[in-house]
Write an enzyme that holds these catalytic residues in place. Structure first.
Site, PDB file in Angstrom:
ATOM      1  N   HIS A 663       0.838  -1.197   0.000  1.00 20.46           N
ATOM      2  CA  HIS A 663       0.000   0.000   0.000  1.00 20.46           C
ATOM      3  C   HIS A 663       0.871   1.244   0.000  1.00 20.46           C
ATOM      4  CE1 HIS A 663      -3.596   2.405   0.625  1.00 20.46           C
ATOM      5  NE2 HIS A 663      -2.949   3.073   1.567  1.00 20.46           N
ATOM      6  N   SER A 664       0.512   2.218  -0.820  1.00 20.64           N
ATOM      7  CA  SER A 664       1.223   3.492  -0.922  1.00 20.64           C
ATOM      8  C   SER A 664       2.685   3.227  -1.290  1.00 20.64           C
ATOM      9  CB  SER A 664       1.071   4.277   0.378  1.00 20.64           C
ATOM     10  OG  SER A 664       1.455   5.618   0.214  1.00 20.64           O
ATOM     11  N   SER A 665       3.631   3.718  -0.506  1.00 19.15           N
ATOM     12  CA  SER A 665       5.035   3.465  -0.832  1.00 19.15           C
ATOM     13  C   SER A 665       5.361   1.980  -0.782  1.00 19.15           C
ATOM     14  CB  SER A 665       5.951   4.233   0.125  1.00 19.15           C
ATOM     15  OG  SER A 665       5.721   3.834   1.464  1.00 19.15           O
ATOM     16  N   ALA A 667       3.722  -0.323  -2.143  1.00 19.96           N
ATOM     17  CA  ALA A 667       3.486  -0.898  -3.462  1.00 19.96           C
ATOM     18  C   ALA A 667       4.739  -0.811  -4.324  1.00 19.96           C
ATOM     19  CB  ALA A 667       2.321  -0.181  -4.141  1.00 19.96           C
ATOM     20  N   SER A 691      -1.611  -0.909  -4.153  1.00 14.93           N
ATOM     21  CA  SER A 691      -2.743  -0.206  -3.558  1.00 14.93           C
ATOM     22  C   SER A 691      -2.356   1.226  -3.209  1.00 14.93           C
ATOM     23  CB  SER A 691      -3.181  -0.950  -2.284  1.00 14.93           C
ATOM     24  OG  SER A 691      -4.148  -0.227  -1.558  1.00 14.93           O
TER      25      SER A 691
END
Length: 827
Positions: A663-665, A667, A691
């Site tokens: 998720h976010s970084s 990913a 994500s």
């Protein structure tokens, strides 16, 4: 010519430049390095106006940098103002303003940006050791000289609790510091062969006059334990023996735990120094000498082992300043070279406490009125029996009860307030009696004080009264204040009973630790009177009782019995320091789901997924350095370093088809790990879920890691993924911000290197209300795979992992239907 303290330390550096001066974990600062770095900082501070009688704030945690900063300020001729980074920001700002500081030595992660800006408006120049390192190091490493300094010059300023409702700054003289150092050398036979410790708060005067200057001026090696080691007696014992410490100094509360610990045969300290409070070790106590010293910030040492230190005159006087007979109680007045100069910027209060000494042989001598009451025993020892004013010691630190009362009234919640100290066995706590406060407002009152007062000045209990008891003359009758009910006095929430054996055992532990009769599973530990020392003790007790490690920041974020029970249940059984936290590793698992956290996140980000996934999936949560069980490790700022560590750890697990979710970084890290696996001949993931993130090859234009602390905090507040109470807690911010800043740097400095597309499918999730990621950028992930690709939206902002968890997992399970249907071992 009399050498001042920094000159004595410089002599040690010239005599033994390669000897360790300061040791913290694996980092060592030699005397030569200490001297050279302090010289450069002193020269830099000179360009900002540092000179004799100029004040320079120092706000740093216990560290080698802090020792360099303190010595560098003194070498510049200025007087360091000792500031505790754990203190609330507005208290730090008040001390800077009150002291008239010209500069402030700190780091970007230590003092909130708003405080730095406020200080700059008052003319305080910041010297940020992380940001300004190159500018400081550009100065010569030779001694800049200290012309104009005399034994009577200001050596440092320490703030103590004050009866006026504001802290008061005590200005120490160089002669005072020299007297204390020389007395320590002689009284305790200190030599360069000793290994000592620095354990007290950086804002506490003991740091300099008791723990650093005497031992560095003798050529000793000063060791710094971390906070958790310091607060667990067995860990502290083991640390002392492992480092062959010879002299350790502790407040009475910590000394009691250490002395009660069983000591095995082998190396042990030769001396334990206990300061500030009455302390009596057991007759069958530890295998070392224990010396109790008594004194104050205004006087340094007054007695050692009950007797006055050399060259110090102690007078027991009545209200007419006449000496009382032996055995009779009198107020303690002190004269001699240990006296400080007075209170910064307060000549009236200085005149009230520093009186002309009628017993001195020389004219113009002064004596300090301590406010302590004592009596001289037949054997010549001084027995301290109490106070004439409303000053008490809490966990070794001075607290003036009037200051706490004024802070309560300033908040506007209470009409009247009275604060008293209550002793329960060997524990002393503050109790606040307030009127005009509704029960549902007590948590607001308590949280407001937590933002204003240091931890040791917070009341443990709030007792709500219709009116405060009065005498016939209308004065407050403190003797008539009722004993507090030991049942959740700061909590207005309805009692929630324990649901299972684990919660029942935790409520029992809380009651025992907090001295309460009853607690509910939804009560806040800190609203019930808990503080940092008790929190550490609780975490240690949990580890001993349940064999589960709960990291302290996680407990600060979720400080209820119910939350703690969940943390214990989810705690990884694996070894401390593992970068992978595994759950659901039973024989029925046919697929491994590896989850990568967002900036600032850790294994707890996916904690709620544990019970939501089917038993066929083994959940593996990535635990980077700087969080969870790896809290003490330095956070990484490079994607390739994290990828290499996780890739090697995954390669050691038993073979199992694997999917990645980031998720976010996280990913970007997940995608980079898939490439790493292919480059190193490992089996790549069967599916990659990205994500809340733009594609790795989309340039990152923001520079969150360069924001000030306040800007970073507001940025996080806007994202909505961090509880507001967490962002408003200065104690947790000190732990969180370095990790957050490193994580943002990891993402924002990442450079994508074009490689052939992956052969696994990629599914990209986005939030319908996510303002951080442009939905138009999500399809750009398409170019990174030769296999199937899709983008899916779920309801929510940037942090939808919990709010949209079920929808997210449902779509992931649909995408993983094929690999889940394969028999175990088939790829």
């Amino acid at each position: 010519m009399t050498l001042l303290i920094h000159q004595l330390i410089a002599e040690q550096a010239a005599r033994r430049p390669d000897k360790p001066a300061v040791v913290l974990a694996a980092a060592t600062l030699t005397y030569g390095e200490l001297d050279r770095r302090a010289n450069r900082l002193a020269a830099h501070l000179r360009t900002l106006g540092a000179a004799p009688e100029v004040r320079v704030g120092v706000c740093l945690p216990r560290s080698a940098d802090a020792v360099v900063a303190l010595l560098g300020v003194v070498k510049s001729g200025a007087a360091p103002v000792l500031l505790d980074p754990a203190a609330p920001g507005n208290r730090i700002a008040l001390m800077l303003r009150d002291s008239g500081a010209r500069a402030l030595v700190t780091t970007t992660a230590t003092v909130p940006g708003a405080i730095l800006r406020e200080a700059a408006d008052d003319g305080v120049r910041p010297v940020l050791l992380d940001r300004d390192r190159a500018a400081v190091d550009a100065h010569p490493s030779t001694d800049p000289g200290t012309a104009g300094l005399t034994p009577d010059s200001a050596a440092h300023v320490v703030y103590t609790s004050g009866s006026s409702g504001e802290p008061k700054g005590v200005v120490a003289r160089h002669a005072t510091v020299l007297h204390c150092a020389r007395w320590t050398h002689q009284e305790f036979a200190v030599t360069a062969d000793d290994r000592s410790t620095w354990v007290s708060s950086p804002g506490f005067g003991v740091s300099l006059v008791n723990e650093l200057w005497p031992f560095l001026s003798a050529g000793c090696t000063v060791h710094l334990p971390d906070e958790e080691t310091l607060l667990f007696p067995e860990r502290l014992r083991d640390w002392l023996t492992a480092h062959r410490i010879t002299v350790v100094q502790l407040v009475a509360t910590l000394a009691a735990g250490l002395c009660a610990t069983a000591w095995p045969d082998g190396p042990a300290p030769r001396l334990l120094l206990v300061t500030g409070e009455r302390f009596e070790p057991a007759a069958d106590g530890p295998p070392f000498d224990v010396a109790v010293t008594y004194g104050s910030t205004e006087t340094t040492h007054i007695t050692s082992r009950g007797r006055a230190v050399p060259h110090t005159r102690v007078h027991l006087l009545d209200e007419n300043l006449a000496e009382v007979p032996p055995g009779t109680e009198g107020e303690i007045h002190v004269a001699g070279p240990g006296l400080a100069r007075g209170y910064a910027g307060d000549p009236a209060l200085t005149a009230l406490r520093w009186l002309p000494d009628p017993f001195a042989p020389e004219p113009g001598a002064r004596m300090y009125r301590t406010g302590d009451v004592g009596r001289l025993l037949d054997d010549g020892t001084l027995d301290i029996v109490g106070r004439t004013d409303r000053q008490v010691k809490i966990r070794g630190k001075r607290v003036h009860l009037d200051e706490v009362e004024r802070s309560i009234l300033r908040g506007g919640e209470a009409a009247e307030a009275a604060v008293v100290a209550r002793d329960e066995g060997d524990r002393r706590r503050l109790v606040a009696y307030v009127t005009g406060v509704a029960p549902d407002r007590v948590p607001h009152l308590h949280s407001g004080l937590r933002r204003e007062l240091p931890d040791h000045m917070l009341p443990s209990d709030f007792v709500l009264l219709d009116s405060l008891p009065r005498t016939l003359h209308g004065k407050l009758d403190r003797q008539a204040l009722p004993e507090p009910r030991r049942d959740r006095s700061a909590s207005a929430a309805p009692m929630k009973e324990a649901r299972d054996d684990l919660e029942r055992e935790l409520t029992r532990m809380w009651c025992e630790l907090l001295g309460l009769d009853r607690v509910g599973t939804a009560d806040d530990f800190f609203d019930l009177g808990g503080h940092s020392l008790l929190a550490v003790q609780l975490v240690g007790a949990v580890e001993d009782r349940f064999g589960a490690y709960v990291d302290l920041p996680a407990f600060y974020e979720r400080p209820t019995v119910a939350d703690l029970a969940e943390l214990i249940t989810a705690a990884a059984p694996g070894p401390s320091g593992a970068c992978l936290v595994r759950t659901g590793t039973g024989p029925g698992a046919v697929l491994r789901l590896v989850c990568f956290p967002f900036a600032g996140g850790g294994p707890s980000a996916y904690q709620s997924w544990t019970d939501a996934l089917p038993p066929e999936i083994e959940l593996v949560r990535v635990q980077p350095p700087g969080r969870g069980e790896r809290l003490a490790e330095t956070p990484l700022e490079r994607v390739d370093e994290l990828v290499t560590e996780v890739g090697k750890a995954l390669a050691e697990l038993d073979p199992l088809p694997t999917a990645f979710f980031g998720h976010s970084s996280g990913a970007v890290v997940a995608h980079e790990l898939a490439l790493w696996q292919r480059r190193h001949g490992h089996t790549p993931p069967v599916h990659l879920f990205a994500s809340g993130s733009a594609a790795p090859h989309v340039p990152v234009t923001t520079r969150v890691h360069r924001m000030t602390d306040d800007e970073l905090r507001e940025h996080l507040r806007g994202l909505g993924g961090t509880p507001p109470e967490l962002l408003d807690d200065p104690r947790l911010l000190q732990v969180m911000l370095p990790t957050l800043r490193a994580d943002f740097a990891l993402h924002e400095t990442y450079t994508h290197r074009p490689e052939p597309p992956l052969d696994c499918p990629i599914t990209v999730f986005g939030g319908t209300e996510d303002t951080e990621v442009d939905p138009a950028e999500l399809p750009l992930w398409r170019t990174l795979t030769r296999a199937a690709f899709e983008t899916l939206l779920v309801t929510g902002g940037h942090f939808y992992l919990d709010t949209a968890r079920d929808a997210l997992l449902s779509r992931m399970l649909d995408a993983l239907a094929a690999p889940l249907a394969r028999p175990r071992g088939e790829r």
